[in-house]
Write an enzyme that holds these catalytic residues in place. Structure first.
Site, PDB file in Angstrom:
ATOM      1  N   GLU A  90      26.042  41.320  20.601  1.00 35.12           N
ATOM      2  CA  GLU A  90      25.577  40.592  21.777  1.00 35.12           C
ATOM      3  C   GLU A  90      25.777  41.404  23.049  1.00 35.12           C
ATOM      4  O   GLU A  90      26.710  42.199  23.147  1.00 35.12           O
ATOM      5  CB  GLU A  90      26.369  39.294  21.958  1.00 35.12           C
ATOM      6  CG  GLU A  90      26.120  38.227  20.942  1.00 35.12           C
ATOM      7  CD  GLU A  90      26.942  36.973  21.253  1.00 35.12           C
ATOM      8  OE1 GLU A  90      27.567  36.926  22.333  1.00 35.12           O
ATOM      9  OE2 GLU A  90      26.950  36.065  20.428  1.00 35.12           O
ATOM     10  N   CYS A 110      35.599  41.423  15.780  1.00 38.24           N
ATOM     11  CA  CYS A 110      36.857  41.638  16.498  1.00 38.24           C
ATOM     12  C   CYS A 110      38.023  41.194  15.625  1.00 38.24           C
ATOM     13  O   CYS A 110      37.969  40.135  14.987  1.00 38.24           O
ATOM     14  CB  CYS A 110      36.854  40.842  17.807  1.00 38.24           C
ATOM     15  SG  CYS A 110      38.315  41.128  18.842  1.00 38.24           S
ATOM     16  N   CYS A 114      42.151  36.051  18.933  1.00 38.51           N
ATOM     17  CA  CYS A 114      42.434  35.070  19.984  1.00 38.51           C
ATOM     18  C   CYS A 114      41.867  33.715  19.567  1.00 38.51           C
ATOM     19  O   CYS A 114      40.696  33.613  19.188  1.00 38.51           O
ATOM     20  CB  CYS A 114      41.827  35.523  21.304  1.00 38.51           C
ATOM     21  SG  CYS A 114      42.493  37.103  21.905  1.00 38.51           S
ATOM     22  N   CYS A 117      38.499  32.225  21.182  1.00 43.72           N
ATOM     23  CA  CYS A 117      37.362  33.123  21.381  1.00 43.72           C
ATOM     24  C   CYS A 117      36.408  33.125  20.196  1.00 43.72           C
ATOM     25  O   CYS A 117      36.836  33.232  19.040  1.00 43.72           O
ATOM     26  CB  CYS A 117      37.879  34.543  21.629  1.00 43.72           C
ATOM     27  SG  CYS A 117      36.581  35.746  21.966  1.00 43.72           S
ATOM     28  N   CYS A 334      31.490  34.294  24.405  1.00 43.17           N
ATOM     29  CA  CYS A 334      31.346  35.624  23.822  1.00 43.17           C
ATOM     30  C   CYS A 334      31.399  35.549  22.296  1.00 43.17           C
ATOM     31  O   CYS A 334      32.360  35.045  21.720  1.00 43.17           O
ATOM     32  CB  CYS A 334      32.457  36.528  24.349  1.00 43.17           C
ATOM     33  SG  CYS A 334      32.313  38.214  23.798  1.00 43.17           S
TER      34      CYS A 334
END
Length: 346
Positions: A90, A110, A114, A117, A334
């Site tokens: 993205e 990722c 977190c 997220c 995100c």
């Protein structure tokens, strides 16, 4: 095949000289890529036929495939791109009073984990090359040129942890900053880290003019370790020591990114602790309303509470902003667009 976009100007110089070409050929190629924004070596008409053929035989000039584009009522544009290996990433373009800023992804997925997220919903597959990051900026710029929009600022704050892909991220910054590249000023480029202490110390030693932002999101170890697993490896005390080192090596203002999560990190006690974490640095605090991610269950702090936090920080001489929400009517968080798309393909 290696992408020609993976080379910084200095690396392209070395490549030309090592293969019997002239140093000025690097300037020519760079200008075709970033000034003229051509999409094939054949369009580089002032290169010799021999050089063009050599480039075609050894390097790719391919762009990214745009799978999806969302445009919000507020003008925010979110892009889903496909890379040459079929991976999806993205990018987001946001409009501010000071200009148009692109949020660039640095990894496919990722691993930071977190809990608030959407980026971490799909685990890291690999690093992006510097060229794949450069192409995000180029593809978005090409898309908005007809609307007379120019990308003027860059934040490496998309999917992934930039300092987990350190060398490629710095190489990307050199290319977009170079006068013959996209010419985006170093002080208009920001790298955001969730707190990888070795990366912060290494970045401090670079003594470059790019901005450093810390995704802090909690002012104490108890909350931060709960919502950001990186804090277990590098607790706040170690993070602050690394930031002191950065400040000692660079006369640059730091930014703290602080997502507002209702009932988690928005109490008066949290604000008092956040104020303490600004004492030793020239710090700007960016309060960020949370874009809801269904899989995580967090809720954004309400506007009245957020304004009270902002006013308290300002009353203690902590410079801060309460960021306007962007893309609230699209997949704004995100990693959200990518995760939804990939689930739909299963």
């Amino acid at each position: 095949m290696t992408s020609i976009y993976d080379f910084s100007f200095e690396q392209l110089n070395d490549l030309m000289l090592a293969n019997g070409f002239k140093k000025y050929n690097a300037t020519q190629v760079f200008q075709w890529l970033y000034r003229q924004k051509v999409s094939s070596f054949d369009e580089m008409t002032n290169l010799s036929k021999n050089l063009r053929n050599w480039l075609k035989e050894n390097y790719s000039c391919d762009g990214l495939v745009m799978l999806k584009r969302q445009i919000s009522r507020d003008g925010t544009r979110k892009y889903l791109f496909q890379l040459s290996d079929g991976s999806n990433i993205e990018s987001v373009l946001m409009h501010y009073d000071y200009g148009d800023c692109i949020c660039v992804t640095s990894e496919v997925g990722c691993n930071m984990g977190c809990t608030f997220c959407a980026s971490g919903l799909l685990k890291k597959k690999r690093d992006l090359t510097s060229g794949e990051m450069v192409l995000q900026v180029l593809e978005v710029q090409k898309d908005v040129m007809a609307d007379d929009i120019r990308v003027s600022h860059i934040v490496v704050m998309g999917i992934g942890e930039p300092f987990d892909n350190y060398d490629n991220v710095l190489n990307f910054c050199r290319t977009v900053n170079h006068d013959l590249g996209l010419g985006i000023g170093a002080r208009h480029i920001t790298i955001s880290t969730c707190g990888l202490v070795p990366g912060i110390r290494r970045f401090a030693d670079e003594q470059v003019q790019y901005n450093l932002a810390i995704s802090l999101h909690a002012p104490n170890d108890e909350i931060r370790s709960r919502i950001m697993p990186v804090n277990k490896a590098y607790p706040i005390s170690e993070l602050m020591e690394a930031l002191k080192y950065y400040a000692s090596k660079n006369n640059r203002r730091l930014s703290y990114e602080y997502i507002l999560l209702k009932g988690v990190n928005d109490t008066d006690e949290c604000v008092d602790q956040l104020i303490e974490l600004t004492r030793d640095f020239d710090v700007y605090v960016n309060l960020i309303p949370y874009n809801t991610v269904d899989e995580h269950g967090y809720v954004s702090t309400d506007y009245k509470t957020a304004m009270a936090l902002y006013n308290k920080l300002m009353s203690h001489n902590v410079r801060c902003t309460l960021r306007q929400k962007h893309g609230e009517d699209i997949d704004a968080a995100c990693g959200q667009l990518r995760s939804k798309y990939e689930r739909s393909q299963q």
